[in-house]
Design an enzyme around this catalytic site. Structure first.
Site: not given
Length: 162
Positions: A86, A95, A98, A100
């Protein structure tokens, strides 16, 4: 260190490289991380990207049991993102990976580098579709709505099961 295990939800996404291998590798890395146990994993979904023109994403979610703080979990997620290449260049740009942090028990947290629940979670079909699959009884601590009920309020036309 958190004394008892916390139930957390994360979102995973990738649209550069072999996304399926990257996402699977990220989950394997999480499973091998001290203080983290994977409880459930959604299926993978192909979704349209938000932001600049770029390839579609593969997205999914996972439920984790963690014995680390939200900040420590965030740090681990960032380390794993870097492990899989990343690079943060363009806001909402493409990307390799990712990760989260979406939910951490029923915690509401507002810190400069971390907001829980994730501030845009309830607006994103690519998060709510896989999250509803594995967390149908989870109540968003801000809206006090079940995750599947949040899903009813948004357009899911661009989210397709892989």
């Amino acid at each position: 260190m958190v004394r008892t295990a916390a139930k957390t939800a994360i979102a995973l996404g990738s649209n550069i490289g072999n996304s399926l291998a990257i996402l699977t590798g990220a989950l394997e890395t999480l499973a091998q991380t001290s203080g983290i146990t994977i409880q459930a994993q959604s299926r993978w979904y192909r979704t349209k990207a938000i932001g600049p023109t770029q390839p579609d994403y593969l997205n999914g979610c996972a439920i984790l049991s963690v014995q680390i703080s939200p900040q420590a979990l965030l740090a681990q997620l960032l380390i794993i993102e870097q492990k899989f290449g990343r690079v943060r260049q363009e806001h909402w740009g493409p990307r390799t990976l990712d990760l989260d942090l979406l939910l951490y028990d029923d915690l509401i947290l507002q810190q400069p580098n971390l907001q829980i629940p994730h501030p845009r979670m309830a607006e994103r079909a690519f998060v709510l579709v896989p999250l509803a699959e594995i967390a149908p009884d989870w109540i968003d601590p801000i809206s006090q709505k079940l995750i599947p009920d949040l899903l009813l309020e948004i357009n899911t036309n661009d989210v397709h099961l892989l």
